[in-house]
Design an enzyme around this catalytic site. Structure first.
Site, PDB file in Angstrom:
ATOM      1  CD  GLU A  30       1.709  -1.468   8.252  1.00  0.00           C
ATOM      2  OE1 GLU A  30       0.533  -1.830   8.103  1.00  0.00           O
ATOM      3  OE2 GLU A  30       2.029  -0.333   8.667  1.00  0.00           O
ATOM      4  CG  ASN A  52      -8.246  -2.931   9.364  1.00  0.00           C
ATOM      5  OD1 ASN A  52      -9.441  -2.740   9.251  1.00  0.00           O
ATOM      6  ND2 ASN A  52      -7.577  -3.755   8.565  1.00  0.00           N
ATOM      7  CB  CYS A  81      -0.899   0.009   1.235  1.00  0.00           C
ATOM      8  SG  CYS A  81      -1.881   1.520   1.302  1.00  0.00           S
TER       9      CYS A  81
HETATM   10  S1  SF4 Z   1      -5.673   0.172   5.857  1.00  0.00           S
HETATM   11 FE1  SF4 Z   1      -3.613  -0.432   5.166  1.00  0.00          FE
HETATM   12  S2  SF4 Z   1      -3.930  -1.042   3.030  1.00  0.00           S
HETATM   13 FE2  SF4 Z   1      -5.708   0.179   3.612  1.00  0.00          FE
HETATM   14  S3  SF4 Z   1      -5.202   2.295   2.970  1.00  0.00           S
HETATM   15 FE3  SF4 Z   1      -4.619   2.039   5.140  1.00  0.00          FE
HETATM   16  S4  SF4 Z   1      -2.454   1.474   5.045  1.00  0.00           S
HETATM   17 FE4  SF4 Z   1      -3.300   1.119   3.019  1.00  0.00          FE
END
Ligand code: SF4
Length: 310
Positions: free
Chosen positions: A126, A224, A96
């Protein structure tokens, strides 16, 4: 039963881009293509891509010579990039752009002569990628308590970067502890780290004021998604992380008036619909969506795939 959908929820621009990279690579080069690590942390997504001919591996040594190789959205260490280069593997990088931004920020701090501290979870790909991208030792801090154990003199110039998918609140507490400990410290504004993490967390906090139970659709290994569940629980609302409708326990919503649903950045909307379907099998439901913040961010594909037909 009322069902309120959090907004925004589900796929972020980084996940959309990563999945599109695999799909377009399969179209352009034909199967198989090799993907190092789960492209995004969602079994449904990974299984869908496997069915189209993607092969997921944990190590580059499992990729045959000359095979198209894709790095996942979480990013990779420099040693992995070098290994791929040494073997002349044709690589497509689905890291990303916001993760790459963290790598670059960390490199800039180190170039300025600062000792770098990374706020994140040990073992997350990550975090391993970020640690492995910085050409200097990176001190990992996972909790406020870890700050006191850092073996760095308090007047050393330091800087911090953070994993993109942490709770902004948790990060704030750790940053406050770092700022209390070190006299010369720099770091980015945490709100700017990832718009998607920030927006989904703000939305679930609003949702928690309106509902009796929160269901977070996402994978157990999705950082997340776990943070979204924690935010709901911290607001005093029973909150559950579920992969899909099959994992819904009827007891969680028994006698409940209002159920809130959100989804992690790697969870597709079809799984949210699956959970709504599971609720409907328990009784009539009325679905509404919170207004929330509109997201218009899109990330460009690598140039070699940008022209491939979708
Ligand atoms: S959650 Fe992770 S993959 Fe999605 S925009 Fe944010 S940094 Fe990028």
């Amino acid at each position: 039963m009322k069902v309120i959908l959090s907004q925004p929820r589900g796929f972020c621009a980084g996940v959309v881009r990563a999945i599109e990279i695999v799909e377009r690579a399969l179209e352009k080069y034909g199967p198989p293509v090799y993907v190092r690590h789960e492209i995004v942390h969602n079994k449904f997504v990974v299984d869908g891509l496997k069915a189209k001919g993607a092969i997921f591996v944990e190590e580059l040594s499992d990729v045959p010579s000359g095979a198209v190789t894709i790095f996942s959205a979480h990013g990779v260490a420099k040693s992995v990039v070098n290994e791929a280069g040494g073997r002349q593997l044709p690589v497509l990088d689905a890291t990303c752009p916001l993760v790459t931004k963290v790598h670059n920020q960390g490199k800039r701090y180190v170039a300025q002569g600062r000792v770098l501290i990374l706020i994140g979870h040990a073992g997350h790909p990550e975090v391993e990628g970020t640690q492995g991208q910085i050409p200097a030792p990176v001190h990992l801090v996972q909790t406020v308590e870890d700050v006191a154990t850092l073996d760095i003199a308090i007047d050393t110039p330091v800087a911090y970067v953070t994993q993109t998918t942490l709770s902004v609140d948790d990060t704030r507490a750790i940053i406050a502890a770092l700022e209390r400990r070190f006299t010369d410290i720099l770091g980015p504004d945490t709100k700017d780290i990832c718009y998607a993490t920030q927006n989904r967390q703000v939305a679930v906090r609003e949702l928690s004021k309106l509902v009796d139970v929160i269901l977070v659709v996402g994978a157990k290994n999705s950082s997340n998604s776990n943070r979204l569940r924690e935010i709901g629980a911290e607001a005093g609302v029973p909150s559950y992380l579920i992969a899909d409708g099959r994992e819904l326990e009827p007891g969680w919503v028994k006698g409940v008036n209002t159920v809130g649903i959100t989804a992690g950045a790697s969870a597709p909307e079809v799984l949210v619909e699956d959970v709504i379907g599971a609720l409907k099998r328990l009784g009539p439901v009325e679905v509404t969506t919170l207004p929330g913040r509109a997201e218009t961010i899109e990330f460009r594909l690598p140039p070699e795939l940008a022209a491939a037909t979708a």
